[in-house]
Design an enzyme around this catalytic site. Sequence first.
Site, PDB file in Angstrom:
ATOM      1  N   ARG A 198       0.845  -1.194   0.000  1.00  0.00           N
ATOM      2  CA  ARG A 198       0.000   0.000   0.000  1.00  0.00           C
ATOM      3  C   ARG A 198       0.884   1.250   0.000  1.00  0.00           C
ATOM      4  O   ARG A 198       1.785   1.377   0.825  1.00  0.00           O
ATOM      5  CB  ARG A 198      -0.897   0.026   1.241  1.00  0.00           C
ATOM      6  CG  ARG A 198      -1.963  -1.052   1.255  1.00  0.00           C
ATOM      7  CD  ARG A 198      -2.890  -0.829   2.433  1.00  0.00           C
ATOM      8  NE  ARG A 198      -3.984  -1.792   2.435  1.00  0.00           N
ATOM      9  CZ  ARG A 198      -5.044  -1.701   3.241  1.00  0.00           C
ATOM     10  NH1 ARG A 198      -5.126  -0.697   4.103  1.00  0.00           N
ATOM     11  NH2 ARG A 198      -6.000  -2.602   3.183  1.00  0.00           N
ATOM     12  N   ARG A 249      10.373   6.982   3.897  1.00  0.00           N
ATOM     13  CA  ARG A 249      10.502   8.445   3.942  1.00  0.00           C
ATOM     14  C   ARG A 249      11.187   8.923   5.220  1.00  0.00           C
ATOM     15  O   ARG A 249      11.853   9.958   5.215  1.00  0.00           O
ATOM     16  CB  ARG A 249       9.140   9.098   3.759  1.00  0.00           C
ATOM     17  CG  ARG A 249       8.594   8.904   2.352  1.00  0.00           C
ATOM     18  CD  ARG A 249       7.462   9.853   2.049  1.00  0.00           C
ATOM     19  NE  ARG A 249       6.223   9.432   2.661  1.00  0.00           N
ATOM     20  CZ  ARG A 249       5.313  10.250   3.164  1.00  0.00           C
ATOM     21  NH1 ARG A 249       5.524  11.564   3.172  1.00  0.00           N
ATOM     22  NH2 ARG A 249       4.192   9.775   3.673  1.00  0.00           N
ATOM     23  N   TYR A 287      12.069   0.331  -3.509  1.00  0.00           N
ATOM     24  CA  TYR A 287      11.649   1.708  -3.724  1.00  0.00           C
ATOM     25  C   TYR A 287      12.827   2.558  -4.168  1.00  0.00           C
ATOM     26  O   TYR A 287      13.997   2.225  -3.886  1.00  0.00           O
ATOM     27  CB  TYR A 287      11.111   2.319  -2.428  1.00  0.00           C
ATOM     28  CG  TYR A 287       9.700   1.910  -2.055  1.00  0.00           C
ATOM     29  CD1 TYR A 287       8.609   2.715  -2.382  1.00  0.00           C
ATOM     30  CD2 TYR A 287       9.467   0.740  -1.342  1.00  0.00           C
ATOM     31  CE1 TYR A 287       7.327   2.353  -2.024  1.00  0.00           C
ATOM     32  CE2 TYR A 287       8.175   0.369  -0.974  1.00  0.00           C
ATOM     33  CZ  TYR A 287       7.113   1.183  -1.319  1.00  0.00           C
ATOM     34  OH  TYR A 287       5.836   0.821  -0.964  1.00  0.00           O
ATOM     35  N   ASP A 311       1.221   5.512   0.178  1.00  0.00           N
ATOM     36  CA  ASP A 311       0.536   6.658   0.769  1.00  0.00           C
ATOM     37  C   ASP A 311       0.149   7.669  -0.303  1.00  0.00           C
ATOM     38  O   ASP A 311       0.587   7.586  -1.461  1.00  0.00           O
ATOM     39  CB  ASP A 311       1.447   7.337   1.798  1.00  0.00           C
ATOM     40  CG  ASP A 311       1.673   6.490   3.030  1.00  0.00           C
ATOM     41  OD1 ASP A 311       0.808   5.635   3.332  1.00  0.00           O
ATOM     42  OD2 ASP A 311       2.713   6.680   3.687  1.00  0.00           O
TER      43      ASP A 311
END
Length: 291
Positions: free
Chosen positions: A61, A212, A124, A63
């Site tokens: 999932r 992040r 990522y 954001d």
Amino acid sequence: MSDEVEPGFVRVRLDLSYDGKDFSGWAKQARGQRTVQGEIEDALRTVTRSSVTYELTVAGRTDAGVHARGQVAHVDLPEELWAEHRDKLLKRLAGRLSKDVRVWSVAEAPPGFNARFSAIWRRYAYRVTDNPGGVDPLLRGHVLWHDWPLDVDAMNAAAERLVGEHDFAAYCRRREGATTIRTLQRLSWERDASGVVTATVKADAFCHNMVRSLVGALLFVGDGHRPVEWPAKVLAAGVRDSAVHVVRPHGLTLEEVGYPADELLAARNREARNRRSLPTGPLLGGCGGCG
């Protein structure tokens, strides 16, 4: 826990990508915001002329504002519906979906496949530029501007100390009943010829805000505000540190999801559902060959 496909249904794998700018994340929300899951499920219902919404399960999932180039999902469809639409489904979805989300392939999944629980890693990328003039206007939706010169060597030295299996509670937003133990397989930075500095972050799984937060801590090292040892000390403390800045979402892209060989999918599916715990010993002991 069983993940058997119901009799009369076929599990279908979807490979997709999206620009997260105008989405309120992946997951459907009760308040009616536009989400990637909602968009694709609505399109599937329309192009198959179904009265039922068939729910997607996703590998990771994302954001609000986060992009994906190599996202994976699955959906269980009735056998007769799949047989009727399989050959034209991809093209019909292309005609129905908004241009900021694309499905690149739809195919019957092998036995034991679960887009979320069968995955063995997610990769990522987070992209930053420290160019004094700012971000290339053509890249502004995918690259963060950091208004301080960045020392990539220092960032990599700090990143090496975070690789391995750890409790990443200091870098995650806690969720009730969820573990924050993860195996970080790779965390590295590279500056390209255009000056964009890209973090590659690969792990078996991620907890909320983990990428992040890690990027935010390492940027503080890169611009000289914190020493190389600081991110590992934060990790060892095991609690959220107010000094760790969660960077903006638009620089983050889910690039790829990895799965084992077909014959290992079911075993991985079962293994991933087990609650994890760390072995006894120092938190920063790592896992030897990880990453």
